[in-house]
Write a protein that holds these residues in place. Structure first.
Motif, PDB file in Angstrom:
ATOM      1  N   GLY A   1       0.817  -1.208   0.000  1.00 57.37           N
ATOM      2  CA  GLY A   1       0.000   0.000   0.000  1.00 57.37           C
ATOM      3  C   GLY A   1       0.847   1.252   0.000  1.00 57.37           C
ATOM      4  O   GLY A   1       0.562   2.221  -0.713  1.00 57.37           O
TER       5      GLY A   1
ATOM      6  N   LEU B   1       1.112   4.206  -2.802  1.00 54.39           N
ATOM      7  CA  LEU B   1       0.925   5.625  -2.500  1.00 54.39           C
ATOM      8  C   LEU B   1       2.030   6.482  -3.120  1.00 54.39           C
ATOM      9  O   LEU B   1       1.792   7.618  -3.528  1.00 54.39           O
ATOM     10  CB  LEU B   1       0.887   5.836  -0.984  1.00 54.39           C
ATOM     11  CG  LEU B   1      -0.292   5.210  -0.238  1.00 54.39           C
ATOM     12  CD1 LEU B   1      -0.165   5.459   1.266  1.00 54.39           C
ATOM     13  CD2 LEU B   1      -1.625   5.747  -0.747  1.00 54.39           C
TER      14      LEU B   1
ATOM     15  N   SER C   1     -10.473   3.708   2.585  1.00 58.10           N
ATOM     16  CA  SER C   1      -9.932   2.354   2.576  1.00 58.10           C
ATOM     17  C   SER C   1     -10.181   1.651   3.914  1.00 58.10           C
ATOM     18  O   SER C   1     -10.548   0.472   3.951  1.00 58.10           O
ATOM     19  CB  SER C   1      -8.429   2.399   2.277  1.00 58.10           C
ATOM     20  OG  SER C   1      -7.840   1.123   2.397  1.00 58.10           O
TER      21      SER C   1
ATOM     22  N   LEU D   1      -5.762   1.087  -2.636  1.00 61.87           N
ATOM     23  CA  LEU D   1      -5.091   0.814  -1.360  1.00 61.87           C
ATOM     24  C   LEU D   1      -5.787  -0.316  -0.617  1.00 61.87           C
ATOM     25  O   LEU D   1      -5.140  -1.223  -0.070  1.00 61.87           O
ATOM     26  CB  LEU D   1      -5.074   2.081  -0.503  1.00 61.87           C
ATOM     27  CG  LEU D   1      -4.488   1.952   0.913  1.00 61.87           C
ATOM     28  CD1 LEU D   1      -3.017   1.544   0.866  1.00 61.87           C
ATOM     29  CD2 LEU D   1      -4.646   3.270   1.679  1.00 61.87           C
TER      30      LEU D   1
ATOM     31  N   THR E   1      -4.046  -4.057  -0.106  1.00 61.05           N
ATOM     32  CA  THR E   1      -3.844  -4.495   1.281  1.00 61.05           C
ATOM     33  C   THR E   1      -4.537  -5.829   1.542  1.00 61.05           C
ATOM     34  O   THR E   1      -3.982  -6.715   2.207  1.00 61.05           O
ATOM     35  CB  THR E   1      -4.370  -3.425   2.254  1.00 61.05           C
ATOM     36  OG1 THR E   1      -3.663  -2.198   2.023  1.00 61.05           O
ATOM     37  CG2 THR E   1      -4.158  -3.847   3.698  1.00 61.05           C
TER      38      THR E   1
END
Length: 394
Positions: free
Chosen positions: A84, A88, A107, A225, A229
């Motif tokens: 994640g 980003l 998220s 994200l 994850t």
């Protein structure tokens, strides 16, 4: 009742469990703290806000590790979402920090809903055990190989650690990782590779960022994200617990708990929490304790060390910069040898499902990435597809 619980914790705590918890935090932070700081920089965070990110992440991981491990009496170790954070770095260009925090909250809300609904547990239950074991083995394989690539780079340091590991496994199996840590630090010190002058111990502070919600950012950053994850972190995390026999730990409440923690700490920089796989494997293996029922203490001590790392967030970066990378790689690889072996055994024990498991292993270990999603997800997709096709043929 509380006194009995306290006595039980004291009785179950061993030096090997404490060292396993420390090794898990050492490996977890050292392997990806730079990625987190890059993600914070991509979001436009100031130096003080970067410290807040480390503090919030340490606080969240510490509380969830301690809480889950204590409640379920199992080494439930959490982590920040490294894939994640990598996502980003590339997706926050042109996004303001308040908008990024809004995406983190989105998220986290999706994670909380998925955990509370029980849907993730039902999905995970459909993954055959050999496929899950192969995915875990593929993830961990690079860490095992890093022992010998690091040995080539620094033969005296990693060679001494390898000898310490073999001696420990032969005569002091409960303390083998502690011996590795001690030998690694001592050898690094003698080589002059521990740069203690870089250390600057200071306590960091959390800084609140008021979120802003932009639909484009929510869908372009928050949703990926969440997906990354879930697939690249939580599925391997579940596989780690299952591979070590902790099937009684309910998945949905843990996933929901990490989502709730992300909701609470996102405004301070806690962008995403999830079940750990690599660092968790250090705490779930026999090196932490020969009795699986007492390994929960390794998870608790990992949480304590995470809290300390978060408290001294401003010093964490300099601490890990002071240690040679060969030592970090060696500790990670040696601590995971037993888990790699168990995962390979679980992946190949069933002769009928062996081909699908090997395909999963190869894709995952290859490190391929498509559409911004890592190899663990594609290994799972390839393995499940192969499993169903070959099963239909049989």
């Amino acid at each position: 009742m509380e006194q009995v619980a306290q006595r039980s914790l004291r009785a179950d705590t061993t030096l090997s469990a404490v060292s396993a918890g420390f090794a898990a935090v050492l490996v977890g932070f050292a392997s990806s703290v730079a990625i987190v700081l890059q993600a914070a920089a991509a979001a436009g965070a100031s130096e003080a806000q970067m410290v807040s990110w480390i503090g919030a992440l340490g606080l969240g991981m510490g509380l969830t590790c301690i809480g889950f491990s204590w409640y379920y009496r199992a080494p439930v170790v959490t982590a920040w979402s490294t894939p994640g954070a990598a996502l980003l770095i590339t997706s926050l260009s042109g996004v303001s920090l308040p908008e990024a925090v809004g995406a983190f909250l989105f998220s986290a809300l999706l994670t909380l809903v998925l955990g509370l609904s029980g849907a993730f547990e039902r999905i995970a239950a459909r993954v055959p055990q050999p496929i899950a074991s192969a995915m875990l083995a593929g993830i961990l394989l690079q860490f095992g190989l890093s022992i010998f690539t690091s040995l080539q780079a620094n033969p005296p340091l990693v060679g001494a650690m390898l000898v310490a590991y073999l001696i420990g496994r032969r005569w002091l199996p409960r303390y083998s990782i502690l011996l590795v840590l001690t030998m690694g630090f001592a050898t690094s010190w003698l080589q002059g590779e521990v740069h203690a002058e870089q250390l600057d111990w200071s306590i960091g502070q959390l800084q609140w960022v008021t979120p802003a919600f932009n639909l484009q950012v929510l869908l372009g950053v928050g949703l990926p994200l969440f997906i990354v994850t879930m697939t690249s972190q939580n599925l391997p995390g579940i596989a780690t617990l299952r591979a070590s026999g902790y099937t009684r730990v309910p998945v949905s409440p843990v996933i929901g708990g990490t989502g709730l923690m992300s909701l609470l700490l996102a405004p301070f920089g806690g962008f995403a929490f999830n079940l750990a796989a690599i660092s968790a494997a250090i705490c779930t293996g026999p090196e932490a304790h020969p009795d699986p029922a007492r390994r929960y203490t390794a998870g608790i001590y990992a949480g304590i060390f995470y809290l300390l790392a978060g408290l001294f967030g401003a010093s964490v970066v300099t601490l890990f910069a002071a240690l040679p990378q060969a030592m970090i790689a060696g500790v990670a690889g040696l601590a995971l040898i037993g888990v790699i072996g168990a995962s390979l055994a679980g992946a190949t024990a069933d002769t009928e499902g062996r081909e699908a498991a090997v395909i999963t292993l190869l894709i995952t270990a290859s490190g391929v990435s498509f559409l911004g999603i890592g190899a663990a997800f594609w290994g799972l997709v390839g393995g499940l597809t192969s499993h169903w096709l070959l099963k239909g043929k049989r």
